[in-house]
Design a protein around this motif. Structure first.
Motif, short mmCIF file in Angstrom:
data_model
loop_
_atom_site.label_atom_id
_atom_site.label_comp_id
_atom_site.label_asym_id
_atom_site.label_seq_id
_atom_site.Cartn_x
_atom_site.Cartn_y
_atom_site.Cartn_z
N SER A 106 3.67 95.63 -9.50
CA SER A 106 3.61 96.84 -10.13
C SER A 106 2.63 96.27 -11.53
CB SER A 106 4.29 98.19 -9.90
OG SER A 106 5.45 97.67 -10.51
N CYS A 107 2.77 98.13 -12.30
CA CYS A 107 2.49 97.75 -13.67
C CYS A 107 3.41 97.81 -14.75
CB CYS A 107 1.48 98.28 -13.68
SG CYS A 107 0.97 98.56 -15.49
N PRO A 108 3.65 96.99 -15.86
CA PRO A 108 4.91 97.06 -16.45
C PRO A 108 5.12 98.67 -16.93
CG PRO A 108 4.31 95.28 -16.96
CD PRO A 108 3.38 95.92 -15.99
N LYS A 109 4.18 98.31 -16.90
CA LYS A 109 3.39 100.28 -18.57
C LYS A 109 2.51 101.63 -17.52
CE LYS A 109 0.94 99.19 -22.01
NZ LYS A 109 2.18 99.01 -23.08
N CYS A 110 2.63 101.84 -16.53
CA CYS A 110 1.99 102.86 -15.78
C CYS A 110 2.22 102.08 -14.54
CB CYS A 110 0.50 102.72 -16.13
SG CYS A 110 -0.22 102.32 -15.47
N VAL A 111 2.47 104.11 -13.59
CA VAL A 111 3.14 104.18 -12.73
C VAL A 111 1.81 103.75 -11.22
CG1 VAL A 111 4.97 105.28 -13.10
CG2 VAL A 111 2.39 106.17 -12.33
N VAL A 112 0.56 103.24 -11.53
CA VAL A 112 -0.48 102.93 -10.85
C VAL A 112 0.00 102.38 -9.32
CG1 VAL A 112 -0.19 100.75 -11.60
CG2 VAL A 112 -2.64 101.02 -10.80
N PRO A 113 -0.61 103.22 -8.19
CA PRO A 113 -0.69 102.46 -7.04
C PRO A 113 -0.66 101.21 -7.51
CG PRO A 113 -1.20 104.77 -7.02
CD PRO A 113 -1.54 104.28 -8.67
N LEU A 168 -5.89 92.17 -13.67
CA LEU A 168 -7.17 92.36 -13.69
C LEU A 168 -6.84 93.83 -14.38
CD1 LEU A 168 -9.52 91.57 -10.44
CD2 LEU A 168 -9.54 91.61 -13.49
N HIS A 169 -5.35 94.39 -13.65
CA HIS A 169 -4.96 95.82 -13.90
C HIS A 169 -4.72 95.74 -15.53
CE1 HIS A 169 -3.64 100.26 -13.76
NE2 HIS A 169 -1.94 99.29 -14.53
N ASN A 170 -3.62 94.78 -15.44
CA ASN A 170 -3.13 94.74 -17.04
C ASN A 170 -3.89 94.83 -18.09
OD1 ASN A 170 -0.82 91.97 -16.07
ND2 ASN A 170 -0.46 94.22 -15.97
N ARG A 214 -6.87 96.48 -18.18
CA ARG A 214 -6.91 98.31 -18.66
C ARG A 214 -6.44 98.52 -20.25
NH1 ARG A 214 -7.58 102.94 -16.20
NH2 ARG A 214 -5.91 104.72 -17.24
N HIS A 215 -4.88 98.40 -20.21
CA HIS A 215 -4.41 98.76 -20.97
C HIS A 215 -4.13 98.14 -22.44
CE1 HIS A 215 -2.00 101.12 -19.02
NE2 HIS A 215 -2.04 99.79 -17.80
N TYR A 216 -4.90 97.12 -22.90
CA TYR A 216 -5.52 96.26 -24.27
C TYR A 216 -5.69 97.00 -25.03
CZ TYR A 216 -4.64 91.32 -21.88
OH TYR A 216 -4.35 90.27 -21.91
ZN LIG Z 1 -0.46 100.08 -15.73
#
Ligand SMILES: [Zn+2]
Length: 708
Positions: free
Chosen positions: A133-140, A336-338, A340-342
């Motif tokens: 999962s993502c440590p910053k958001c609750v993305v499924p 790849l998802h991470n 997104r938060h840059y």
């Molecule tokens: Zn995220």
């Protein structure tokens, strides 16, 4: 806050490391702390000791627990330890604490945990989420590959409530939905701390190693005819540059990958793919590479962040090609998802270079590995702790002596002084000449422009040798043209004139804030090849290849409105020489150059400028110009085309002569990227908008006339 009080944003970092190079079972888990009030240039320099070790997290096997409980107890142990370490921050963050600042004033300081530097597994450990999962958001987990996913940022209050309910046996639905781990987190009592917002970008693991090496390189390689073999062949015959590692055997056989290798691969990968694969693959790879280079900017503006975002979009708009080609089934990958938060992280915490995990990896040497070596390697943690305490005491006392005793210079310990920025200072060490003791050439603003050796490395070289060994076929006519135009000497160079030659000149490129706070050193070479020889003692001295740098030179003053490339041309340097004294005194060395055709617009899709040698009546166009016209070295990637590189038979040393077409490489250094990609792209966008406006105004005028 009360008047005069200040916040100290606390930056934490932890990273488990092995203590010996060969066996992985001796580990330490250092925990570091620094504050955001310090400039990042100071913060990331190990010798400044701005990042302090505040403890070691124990590394235990936890054999006392059953196997299925072990990892869970491990998570909780980590949180208990960090809670103990950070306990003093709780009260200080709430009511402030009087501290002596560096300027001697006492201020009330509120230390607030604001950032946490760690690799992905430790990020998950810190916030308390699972590793898919993502440590910053609750993305499924199944939406991690989407560009426009509406993921909600994790909320500390809400998360704490879910964890509390879970601990009470209520099994809330959100616990599984949000991929949480059942821990009692250390950050729950820290005032004003949103641990999820603290997680910083990790350039090394997420971009260089993760997205680039592990994913995009392997996908793109599969999308090329001939796959690994073809990519290897292209890396083998890649043209050389002092700032580029040459992969002599290609990349597929490289077993030891470090950040340095990844970065070197990034420098030429796009050029290697040119014409060898689907245009959409090129665009996807270019999106990733541009993103990586923008993410490295040390200063951002709204505009550069727009470019960062556009690069990311370019990848997403073209990534489906990997599914169409049957290379991928999905893109649900954390790294790849991470990314997104840059953008948000850079806006809230500063540029990503300030949070590089490479920094902590360097600290491990001073603060863990050297200490371990000083121990007897049994029960080593207490010994390392004492060792470090003593080291720190000595450093403090040295600092005191330096302050108290005029002229006292403390002896630095060797390890700490060895900066990890060595890479930047490397200006090619194949010929350590007397460059260092030489007076550098300075301009009106007293800035260093270039340096050459005190004495030319080859004296009194006859013209025929210059023609044969350096390929400067038309030196005499071009030198005479130069003499007539720039000196009053009535003499002309003749076949008996002798020349003194330099092997290289080091240019100092003006600092660009986006690239580096320090000026970039850039070397250009004109070195002839040497056949294998035998010394007088009979030892074999291997043959060495010729090295003639390619460079950008200024041919007329730049007009800003015409874009960053206005007035610049690409050349190959064939000779760096001193004007023979009989023709008078020349303030600067001269260079003999071979011209490339004028620069035009970048190639569609690839985004790089194409160049080829310029000839006239079947002879290479050439000139003699002053060294000061040379702006910087540049790297030209040979255009391999769509066929097999092996059949072309090009070699890295001679490819500049062998290939007919090249791409001007913007990825060779961050300096070049800023200049050849960012500024050029910005200019092209402005130009396009202007053209559109003119077109719109014209059609409005036509309509208006018709109506009349
Ligand atoms: Zn995220």
């Amino acid at each position: 806050m009360p008047e005069g009080a200040t916040v100290a944003p606390v930056v934490l970092s932890s990273d488990k490391t092995t203590l010996t190079r060969f066996s992985g079972d001796k580990q330490a888990w250092p925990f570091y702390l620094t504050i955001g009030n310090l400039a990042k240039e100071i913060r990331r320099k190990p010798s400044e000791r701005a990042m302090v070790l505040i403890g070691y997290i124990p590394v235990c096997k936890l054999d006392c627990f059953s196997e299925n409980r072990r990892s869970l107890e491990g998570y909780q142990l980590f949180h208990e330890c960090v809670r103990t370490l950070l306990e003093p921050l709780v009260e200080a963050g709430k009511s402030g604490m009087d501290m002596v600042c560096a300027d001697g004033f006492i201020r009330t300081v509120y230390p607030i945990v604001a950032a946490y530097i760690a690799d992905y597994p430790e990020q998950c450990l810190v916030v308390g989420c699972k590793e898919n999962s993502c440590p910053k958001c609750v993305v499924p987990p199944k939406s991690r590959g989407d560009h426009q996913v509406n993921s909600v940022l994790r909320d500390p209050e809400e998360t704490l409530q879910i964890l509390k309910d879970q601990a009470a046996g209520e099994h809330p639905k959100e616990f599984n939905d949000q991929q949480l781990r059942p821990v009692d987190p250390f950050w729950k009592d820290l005032p004003h701390c949103n641990i999820f917002a603290c997680i910083t970008p990790d350039l090394l693991h997420q971009l260089h190693k993760g997205v680039f090496k592990d994913h995009i390189v392997s996908w793109a390689t599969k999308a090329v005819d001939g796959q690994e073999e073809e990519i290897d062949a292209r890396f083998c015959s890649m043209s050389l540059h002092p700032d580029l590692r040459h992969f002599k055997k290609g990349i597929s056989l490289t077993s030891q990958w470090t950040g340095r290798e990844h970065k070197n691969m990034e420098k030429t990968f796009l050029g290697i793919l040119a014409e060898a694969t689907d245009p959409k693959v090129i665009l996807a790879v270019r999106g990733i590479l541009d993103f990586i280079y923008y993410a490295h900017f040390e200063t951002h503006t709204d505009e550069s962040l727009v470019h960062l975002d556009a690069a990311w979009l370019m990848f997403h708009e073209n990534k489906d090609i990997f599914i169409d080609l049957g290379i991928r089934k999905h893109f649900n990958i954390n790294k790849l998802h991470n990314i997104r938060h840059y953008l948000d992280s850079i806006r809230s915490l500063g540029t990503a270079d300030g949070f590089n995990t490479e920094g902590t990896e360097r600290l491990h040497i001073d603060l863990a590995k050297v200490g371990y070596l000083a121990s007897n390697k049994k029960d080593y943690i207490p010994q390392m702790t004492i060792w470090l305490q003593r080291q720190e005491s000595i450093q403090c006392f040295c600092g005191y002596l330096q302050w108290a005793v005029t002229g006292y210079v403390a002896q630095e310990d060797e390890v700490a002084e060895e900066d990890n920025e060595k890479e930047e200072d490397d200006v090619g060490d194949d010929d350590r000449d007397n460059l260092e003791d030489n007076e550098p050439m300075k301009d009106e603003l007293d800035q260093i422009v270039y340096r050459v050796a005190k004495k030319p490395s080859l004296m009194n070289v006859p013209v025929h040798s210059i023609i044969n060994d350096f390929g400067a076929l038309d030196l005499l006519p071009h030198l005479n043209t130069f003499l007539r135009a720039s000196t009053t000497s009535p003499l002309s160079a003749t076949p008996t004139t002798m020349f003194s030659l330099y092997k290289r000149a080091v240019l100092t490129l003006p600092p660009i804030r986006e690239v580096s706070s320090k000026a970039v050193q850039d070397a250009i070479y004109a070195v002839r090849g040497k056949p294998e020889t035998r010394t007088t003692r009979g030892n074999r001295r291997p043959a060495s290849a010729a090295h003639f740098s390619t460079a950008l030179v200024r041919i007329k003053p730049a007009e800003d409105r015409k874009g960053p490339l206005d007035g610049l041309a690409v050349v190959q340097i064939r000779l760096i020489f001193q004007l023979p004294e009989i023709f008078g005194h020349s303030p600067h060395p001269l260079v003999y150059v071979h011209w490339f055709k004028p620069l035009r617009e970048p190639v569609d899709g690839l985004g790089m400028l194409q160049v080829s040698f310029s000839s006239h009546n079947r002879r290479q166009r050439a000139s003699v110009i002053p060294l000061t016209d040379v702006q910087q070295s540049c790297h030209l990637i040979p255009a391999f085309g769509s066929g097999s590189a092996k059949e072309l038979g090009w070699t890295a040393e001679k490819v500049i002569q062998e290939a007919a077409l090249f791409y001007l490489n913007p990825y060779i250094r961050h300096y070049d990227f800023y200049f050849l990609q960012y500024r050029l792209e910005r200019y092209l966008i402005v130009k396009k908008n202007q053209a559109r406006e003119v077109e719109e105004a014209r059609s409005r005028a036509i309509k208006h006339r018709r109506r009349r």
